[in-house]
Design a protein around this motif. Structure first.
Motif, PDB file in Angstrom:
ATOM      1  N   ALA A 181      -5.262   0.832 -12.039  1.00  0.00           N
ATOM      2  CA  ALA A 181      -5.621  -0.056 -10.924  1.00  0.00           C
ATOM      3  C   ALA A 181      -4.367  -0.441 -10.152  1.00  0.00           C
ATOM      4  CB  ALA A 181      -6.324  -1.314 -11.453  1.00  0.00           C
ATOM      5  N   PHE A 182      -3.302  -0.687 -10.877  1.00  0.00           N
ATOM      6  CA  PHE A 182      -2.029  -0.986 -10.230  1.00  0.00           C
ATOM      7  C   PHE A 182      -1.600   0.166  -9.322  1.00  0.00           C
ATOM      8  CE2 PHE A 182       2.517  -0.377 -10.073  1.00  0.00           C
ATOM      9  CZ  PHE A 182       2.951  -1.592  -9.555  1.00  0.00           C
ATOM     10  N   TYR A 214       5.358   3.695  -9.325  1.00  0.00           N
ATOM     11  CA  TYR A 214       6.233   3.068  -8.327  1.00  0.00           C
ATOM     12  C   TYR A 214       7.330   4.033  -7.894  1.00  0.00           C
ATOM     13  CZ  TYR A 214      10.068   0.569  -6.268  1.00  0.00           C
ATOM     14  OH  TYR A 214      11.086   0.220  -5.429  1.00  0.00           O
ATOM     15  N   ASP A 264      -3.573   0.034  -6.110  1.00  0.00           N
ATOM     16  CA  ASP A 264      -3.172  -1.069  -5.230  1.00  0.00           C
ATOM     17  C   ASP A 264      -1.801  -0.808  -4.606  1.00  0.00           C
ATOM     18  OD1 ASP A 264      -5.500  -2.381  -5.856  1.00  0.00           O
ATOM     19  OD2 ASP A 264      -4.582  -3.675  -7.356  1.00  0.00           O
ATOM     20  N   LEU A 265      -0.892  -0.299  -5.414  1.00  0.00           N
ATOM     21  CA  LEU A 265       0.433   0.011  -4.887  1.00  0.00           C
ATOM     22  C   LEU A 265       0.342   1.132  -3.851  1.00  0.00           C
ATOM     23  CD1 LEU A 265       3.479  -0.685  -5.188  1.00  0.00           C
ATOM     24  CD2 LEU A 265       3.629   1.209  -6.819  1.00  0.00           C
ATOM     25  N   ILE A 283       3.190   2.401 -14.761  1.00  0.00           N
ATOM     26  CA  ILE A 283       3.520   1.429 -13.718  1.00  0.00           C
ATOM     27  C   ILE A 283       4.865   1.765 -13.078  1.00  0.00           C
ATOM     28  CG2 ILE A 283       4.104  -1.003 -13.341  1.00  0.00           C
ATOM     29  CD1 ILE A 283       1.863  -1.708 -15.339  1.00  0.00           C
ATOM     30  N   GLN A 284       5.903   1.833 -13.880  1.00  0.00           N
ATOM     31  CA  GLN A 284       7.198   2.228 -13.325  1.00  0.00           C
ATOM     32  C   GLN A 284       7.111   3.660 -12.762  1.00  0.00           C
ATOM     33  OE1 GLN A 284       9.914   0.557 -12.807  1.00  0.00           O
ATOM     34  NE2 GLN A 284      11.534   2.080 -12.597  1.00  0.00           N
ATOM     35  N   ARG A 331      -2.180   1.692  -1.862  1.00  0.00           N
ATOM     36  CA  ARG A 331      -2.690   1.106  -0.609  1.00  0.00           C
ATOM     37  C   ARG A 331      -1.569   0.403   0.150  1.00  0.00           C
ATOM     38  NH1 ARG A 331      -8.511  -0.442   1.366  1.00  0.00           N
ATOM     39  NH2 ARG A 331      -7.876  -0.678   3.502  1.00  0.00           N
ATOM     40  N   TYR A 332      -0.712  -0.289  -0.590  1.00  0.00           N
ATOM     41  CA  TYR A 332       0.439  -0.934   0.046  1.00  0.00           C
ATOM     42  C   TYR A 332       1.350   0.090   0.728  1.00  0.00           C
ATOM     43  CZ  TYR A 332       5.137  -2.825   0.402  1.00  0.00           C
ATOM     44  OH  TYR A 332       6.379  -3.155   0.857  1.00  0.00           O
ATOM     45  N   TYR A 333       1.634   1.179   0.061  1.00  0.00           N
ATOM     46  CA  TYR A 333       2.505   2.188   0.678  1.00  0.00           C
ATOM     47  C   TYR A 333       1.852   2.833   1.909  1.00  0.00           C
ATOM     48  CZ  TYR A 333       6.622   2.066  -2.245  1.00  0.00           C
ATOM     49  OH  TYR A 333       7.807   1.669  -2.822  1.00  0.00           O
ATOM     50  N   VAL A 392      -5.844  -0.913 -16.407  1.00  0.00           N
ATOM     51  CA  VAL A 392      -5.126  -1.860 -15.549  1.00  0.00           C
ATOM     52  C   VAL A 392      -3.934  -1.164 -14.877  1.00  0.00           C
ATOM     53  CG1 VAL A 392      -3.797  -4.005 -15.484  1.00  0.00           C
ATOM     54  CG2 VAL A 392      -5.817  -3.864 -16.948  1.00  0.00           C
ATOM     55  N   ASP A 433      -0.402   1.204   3.970  1.00  0.00           N
ATOM     56  CA  ASP A 433      -0.435   0.201   5.040  1.00  0.00           C
ATOM     57  C   ASP A 433       0.964  -0.126   5.562  1.00  0.00           C
ATOM     58  OD1 ASP A 433      -3.199  -0.214   5.225  1.00  0.00           O
ATOM     59  OD2 ASP A 433      -3.214  -1.708   3.624  1.00  0.00           O
ATOM     60  N   GLU A 434       1.904  -0.190   4.657  1.00  0.00           N
ATOM     61  CA  GLU A 434       3.240  -0.656   5.038  1.00  0.00           C
ATOM     62  C   GLU A 434       4.157   0.487   5.463  1.00  0.00           C
ATOM     63  OE1 GLU A 434       4.283  -3.717   5.373  1.00  0.00           O
ATOM     64  OE2 GLU A 434       6.425  -3.335   5.680  1.00  0.00           O
TER      65      GLU A 434
END
Lengths: 240, 240
Positions: free
Chosen positions: A142-143, A92, A146-147, A88-89, A149-151, A139, A153-154
């Motif tokens: 999956a994170f 990111y 999702d992260l 996770i970290q 996809r955020y990067y 999990v 889109d944003e």
């Protein structure tokens, strides 16, 4: 136009080692090792550090065209503490470092365990189904999707998520695994192809299962064929 | 048969305070505060601590029938460090504490920002669409949904995820917000109802948008009506 420079994180891992060999003729490689640097070959760049260390990963991604993010705890039995730090970290910091340094694309090593409970329920699975992870490891991956996809889109990053199937160091071990691998196998050369297709494809974001053209597959790879141009050469049936 | 005992985490928050008032006639409440304990009313139990502290949350959930998990950083501008601790670590500890203590059900305060980029693209959104978070906050809540599904499938927990819309402290502020709230409003009484419906419904896992019966809604609440029996009483149109 020169060749692309590609960073592989987790270069000492099972898949990382295969990609190092399989991608070296196509790209200039920079390899990131966490603790142990393998023998350095001619033409390779090498960096040492953890992807969960922002300074280390920022330095590692600086100047590359794409990152193949294989680093992380790969065990379905991984503890929370381990996936929190390494997966996770780690993912990111990798995306964020790419944003800061202007790196265009990340190939993210996700896993079929993001949807493992469909498999347990016998459901044929496409990448569009809601996530049903079967482990804290699943999990954490999956994170990462999702992260990603955020990067995209944003921040305009491009992220290709590969839900890798069963990647074995040697076909000799296959007998031990029972029949599952006949559905879930990803051969070494198909893995290499899938990654470079992911680097080259005109796609901003996508999630794809990473398996060979297995006759008994229950994960759908039609979108990988159509969107990435992935053309797997192997079928686990020949192992049966 | 006695009344259910329900823990509300984040009890000092905007929604937590409304739920405390709205649920007290239906349940025996235990309120978890992070730093500041509000005035304690008769019949209430109060605990102090962080949901990201496993020992604290284990003690807090011990003996309750359901947890209404409202604790976390609620800002779409929250930093990575904040969501990692308060939202990601916090929801992990909450589910894990419930598993250890045999608590049956968690109502998880998710957010519409899990799918915020559909809204930006003008897409009518159902809970089944793949996540498209619009912020690190939104990603952290997507994580809470995915982790919840894992705890349901693997450990038999029951998790109801509520993607809460626009929850305002007072209708007087609505004018300042422009027209968006006419689509996204969740009135106080509808919020209270949605939570107790989530506690009572015969559903093991689900994701639902939490809004009133807004004429201009672009998030689908059909499944909340059908599966939870949610029957919202308000429509933001009367604010227009």
């Amino acid at each position: 136009m020169g060749r692309k420079k590609v960073l592989i994180t987790g270069a000492a891992g099972r898949i990382g080692q295969v990609l190092r060999e399989g991608l070296k003729d196509r790209y200039d490689l920079r390899l990131m090792y966490h603790r142990t640097v393998l023998e350095v070959a001619e033409g390779e760049e090498v960096v040492l550090g953890s992807v969960a260390d922002m300074a280390a990963i920022e330095a590692a991604v600086d100047g590359v065209d794409a990152v193949v993010h294989m680093a992380g705890d790969p065990s379905t039995n991984a503890s929370w503490e381990s996936v929190l730090e390494k997966n996770i970290q780690g993912v990111y910091c990798t995306y964020e470092a790419c944003r800061k340094k202007g790196v265009k694309r990340v190939i993210f090593a996700s896993t079929n365990h993001v949807t493992g409970f469909y498999e347990q329920d016998g459901v044929y699975t496409t990448p569009e189904l809601p996530e049903r992870p079967d482990s804290l490891y699943g999990v954490s991956k999956a994170f990462g999707e999702d992260l990603g996809r955020y990067y995209v889109d944003e921040h305009g990053l491009e992220v290709i998520c590969l839900r890798i199937g069963s990647f074995q160091p040697d076909s000799a071990v296959i007998e031990r695994q029972g029949d599952r691998i006949l559905s879930t196998w990803l051969s070494h050369r198909d893995c290499v192809q899938l990654v470079w297709r992911g680097i080259e494809a005109d796609v901003r974001f996508g999630i794809y299962y990473g398996i060979s053209a297995n006759t008994r597959a229950y994960w759908d790879i039609q979108s990988a064929r159509q969107e990435l141009g992935y053309a797997p050469e192997d079928d686990a049936e020949r192992l049966a």
